[in-house]
Motif scaffolding. Structure first.
Motif, PDB file in Angstrom:
ATOM      1  N   PRO A 268       0.833  -1.212   0.000  1.00  0.00           N
ATOM      2  CA  PRO A 268       0.000   0.000   0.000  1.00  0.00           C
ATOM      3  C   PRO A 268       0.870   1.266   0.000  1.00  0.00           C
ATOM      4  O   PRO A 268       1.927   1.297   0.628  1.00  0.00           O
TER       5      PRO A 268
ATOM      6  N   ARG B 163       1.739   4.794   1.331  1.00  0.00           N
ATOM      7  CA  ARG B 163       1.507   5.470   2.621  1.00  0.00           C
ATOM      8  C   ARG B 163       1.495   6.977   2.411  1.00  0.00           C
ATOM      9  O   ARG B 163       2.416   7.534   1.829  1.00  0.00           O
TER      10      ARG B 163
ATOM     11  N   ALA C   9      -8.863  11.827   3.102  1.00  0.00           N
ATOM     12  CA  ALA C   9      -8.290  10.668   3.802  1.00  0.00           C
ATOM     13  C   ALA C   9      -9.123   9.428   3.504  1.00  0.00           C
ATOM     14  O   ALA C   9      -8.607   8.352   3.182  1.00  0.00           O
ATOM     15  N   ARG C  10     -10.444   9.599   3.587  1.00  0.00           N
ATOM     16  CA  ARG C  10     -11.357   8.487   3.354  1.00  0.00           C
ATOM     17  C   ARG C  10     -11.252   7.986   1.908  1.00  0.00           C
ATOM     18  O   ARG C  10     -11.200   6.778   1.654  1.00  0.00           O
TER      19      ARG C  10
ATOM     20  N   ARG D 234      -8.084   6.072   1.442  1.00  0.00           N
ATOM     21  CA  ARG D 234      -8.226   4.753   2.065  1.00  0.00           C
ATOM     22  C   ARG D 234      -9.002   3.823   1.129  1.00  0.00           C
ATOM     23  O   ARG D 234      -8.606   2.677   0.893  1.00  0.00           O
ATOM     24  N   ASP D 235     -10.106   4.355   0.571  1.00  0.00           N
ATOM     25  CA  ASP D 235     -10.923   3.525  -0.308  1.00  0.00           C
ATOM     26  C   ASP D 235     -10.177   3.157  -1.580  1.00  0.00           C
ATOM     27  O   ASP D 235     -10.544   2.204  -2.263  1.00  0.00           O
ATOM     28  N   ALA D 236      -9.130   3.924  -1.890  1.00  0.00           N
ATOM     29  CA  ALA D 236      -8.306   3.588  -3.056  1.00  0.00           C
ATOM     30  C   ALA D 236      -7.159   2.656  -2.658  1.00  0.00           C
ATOM     31  O   ALA D 236      -6.243   2.428  -3.436  1.00  0.00           O
ATOM     32  N   GLY D 237      -7.227   2.139  -1.430  1.00  0.00           N
ATOM     33  CA  GLY D 237      -6.253   1.135  -1.007  1.00  0.00           C
ATOM     34  C   GLY D 237      -4.977   1.689  -0.395  1.00  0.00           C
ATOM     35  O   GLY D 237      -3.998   0.966  -0.239  1.00  0.00           O
ATOM     36  N   MET D 238      -4.992   2.968  -0.031  1.00  0.00           N
ATOM     37  CA  MET D 238      -3.775   3.538   0.555  1.00  0.00           C
ATOM     38  C   MET D 238      -3.863   3.542   2.093  1.00  0.00           C
ATOM     39  O   MET D 238      -4.951   3.509   2.652  1.00  0.00           O
ATOM     40  N   GLU D 239      -2.706   3.586   2.739  1.00  0.00           N
ATOM     41  CA  GLU D 239      -2.666   3.742   4.191  1.00  0.00           C
ATOM     42  C   GLU D 239      -2.459   5.224   4.471  1.00  0.00           C
ATOM     43  O   GLU D 239      -1.460   5.811   4.066  1.00  0.00           O
ATOM     44  N   VAL D 240      -3.436   5.815   5.153  1.00  0.00           N
ATOM     45  CA  VAL D 240      -3.436   7.260   5.355  1.00  0.00           C
ATOM     46  C   VAL D 240      -3.156   7.567   6.821  1.00  0.00           C
ATOM     47  O   VAL D 240      -3.910   7.156   7.701  1.00  0.00           O
ATOM     48  N   ILE D 241      -2.088   8.268   7.066  1.00  0.00           N
ATOM     49  CA  ILE D 241      -1.796   8.699   8.429  1.00  0.00           C
ATOM     50  C   ILE D 241      -2.364  10.104   8.563  1.00  0.00           C
ATOM     51  O   ILE D 241      -1.939  11.027   7.864  1.00  0.00           O
ATOM     52  N   TYR D 242      -3.356  10.243   9.431  1.00  0.00           N
ATOM     53  CA  TYR D 242      -3.983  11.545   9.602  1.00  0.00           C
ATOM     54  C   TYR D 242      -3.539  12.141  10.931  1.00  0.00           C
ATOM     55  O   TYR D 242      -3.651  11.499  11.972  1.00  0.00           O
TER      56      TYR D 242
END
Lengths: 341, 133
Positions: free
Chosen positions: B2, B4, B23-24, B27-35
């Motif tokens: 994924p 990041r 962010a959402r 995420r839905d596109a398969g990424m890991e999102v650090i918020y």
């Protein structure tokens, strides 16, 4: 990659971050990295923090980090959040509650997604803990995903496990169910200024009085398998007296209340393990289970390479058509693999 | 593996709905999102990007302070050796300010009305899969 290992051992934070990515992504050379780092591990005190979502784990981790920093100890935080089963993505939001830790070079925070693992941690968590350990942190705090009743993997990675509860999450039957409460070395009732806190404390006390495994170096249920590890004769001069009963500590993490008491309880557990040689047993047991896990994974990978892809599709179709039951199907698949059947 | 992404809100404005929507979507596109939440200083952002070893940093700025904040963030990140990590900016950015931000090392600017698909596509375009060495 060897450069990165050397840089990490010299305290380079970017090298630490890069190596954490390498183990998390299961990079081809991670075996080499972990082998090089392994001799430098085993020094950090690993504290697991688990509990239901919303009990205040991140806030508690922040408060504990601040308190350990005040003692001059360096702290690494590993915060695990769930991966979406649909997209494979994740939102890792634990840093939001940890903003006051920013700017301190004695603290390193890393967020991790579970990437499909179910035990409350990710597959790479154990390795990530070792990378942080080799980097020389005194304390490693591992925050699991918001866990319910069966995510007990943290007890296999931590030396002291905190189970965090909060008022208003369920009746006292929840407290006597098996699972997560049984892995606690210290029980924390956070948000203890809220109504109902006394009831939560009372239910936990009742649970403890009804009987608690006390020392988890005896039997641990792992992935549906009960494993017993012999206690090799150390420290059982008086089993009953030697047994560790998890204390219940009340905290209000957002205001720093009760954190001193919590750190004392963690220290007491650490001394208990050290004096009783129980630490050696605990580590033996964790290593044994880790070996089983890794062996199972390695065998599975090899096995899958030997099974032609179409066999699966065929068998799935037959199970769905009720021609064969799942257990017989497994036997049929294995029969096609030489050396196993 | 994924991608990041660090999503950060520098400066003092208190609206993070846009940042959360992005962010959402990522995420839905398969990424890991650090918020990271609100009111991040350039130092906080650089430090989080380093510790999390992200592939890209997205900044959401609605306050109008982008000309002061963005170059400072780029410099702070560069100082930590993060010059290889691209920065995207989302928010209310007047067209006249775009050249300045691009000169400061921002790879893309997304104004109101940008579709999340466009942002996802852009990230995929500029990131070659992270080399695992």
């Amino acid at each position: 990659m060897n450069d990165l290992v050397e840089q990490l051992l010299n305290g380079n934070r970017r090298a630490l971050a890069r190596l954490l990515t390498a183990v998390e992504n299961e990079a081809a050379n991670r075996g080499e990295v972990l082998a090089a780092l392994f001799p430098h591990t085993g020094r950090a005190w690993v504290i697991g923090v688990t509990g239901a979502p919303g009990t205040g784990k991140s806030t508690l981790v922040t408060a504990l980090t601040k308190a350990y920093r005040a003692q001059g100890k360096t702290v690494a935080v590993l915060a695990v959040d769930p991966t979406s089963p649909f997209s494979g993505g994740a939102i890792l939001g634990d840093r939001i509650r940890m903003r006051e830790l920013s700017g301190d070079t004695g603290v390193f925070i890393r967020s991790m997604a579970t990437r499909g693992s179910l035990g409350g941690l990710s597959r790479a968590t154990r390795s990530a803990i070792r990378v942080m350990d080799a980097a020389g942190f005194d304390i490693i705090l591992v925050e699991t995903v918001g866990a319910g009743q069966s995510e007990v993997d943290i007890a296999l990675a931590a030396k002291t496990t905190l189970v965090v509860d909060a008022p208003g999450l369920g009746d006292d039957v929840q407290a006597i169910k098996a699972g997560i409460l049984e892995i606690a070395d210290v029980l924390v009732v956070n948000k203890a200024d809220r109504p109902g806190a006394k009831n939560t404390v009372r239910s936990l006390k009742t649970m403890l009085e009804l009987g608690h495994p006390g020392s988890r170096s005896q039997v641990v249920a792992h992935h549906g398998q009960l494993l017993r590890v012999e206690s090799n004769g150390v420290g059982n001069k008086d089993e009953v007296e030697a047994m560790w009963l998890p204390p219940i500590v009340e905290t209000v993490a957002s205001e720093g209340k009760g954190i001193g008491e919590l750190i004392e309880a963690i220290d007491r557990h650490r001394h208990y393990l050290a004096n009783d040689a129980a630490l050696i047993n605990l580590e033996r047991q964790q290593i044994e289970i880790e070996l089983y896990d890794r062996l199972r994974e390695a065998l599975m990978t090899r096995l899958l390479q030997k099974i032609p892809g179409n066999v699966f599709a065929d068998v799935i179709g037959r199970i769905q058509a009720r021609e064969i039951d799942p257990e017989s199907a497994v036997m049929a698949v294995l029969a096609k693999v030489p050396d196993v059947s | 593996m994924p991608i990041r992404v660090l999503i950060a809100k520098p400066g003092l404005d208190g609206h993070d709905r846009g940042a959360k929507v992005i962010a959402r979507a990522l995420r839905d596109a398969g990424m890991e999102v650090i918020y990271t939440g609100l009111r991040q200083t350039p130092e906080m952002i650089a430090e989080a990007a380093l510790q999390e070893d992200v592939d890209i940093v997205g900044l959401s700025i609605l306050s109008g302070a982008h000309l002061a904040l963005v170059p400072k963030i780029r410099q702070t990140m560069d100082k930590s050796g993060l010059n290889d990590i691209p920065i995207l900016v989302g928010g209310i950015i007047p067209d006249s300010d775009r050249p300045t931000l691009e000169a400061a090392g921002v790879t893309a600017i997304f104004g109101p009305g940008t579709s999340t698909e466009e942002i996802v596509a852009h990230i995929h375009k500029i990131l070659t899969p992270k080399d695992t060495q």
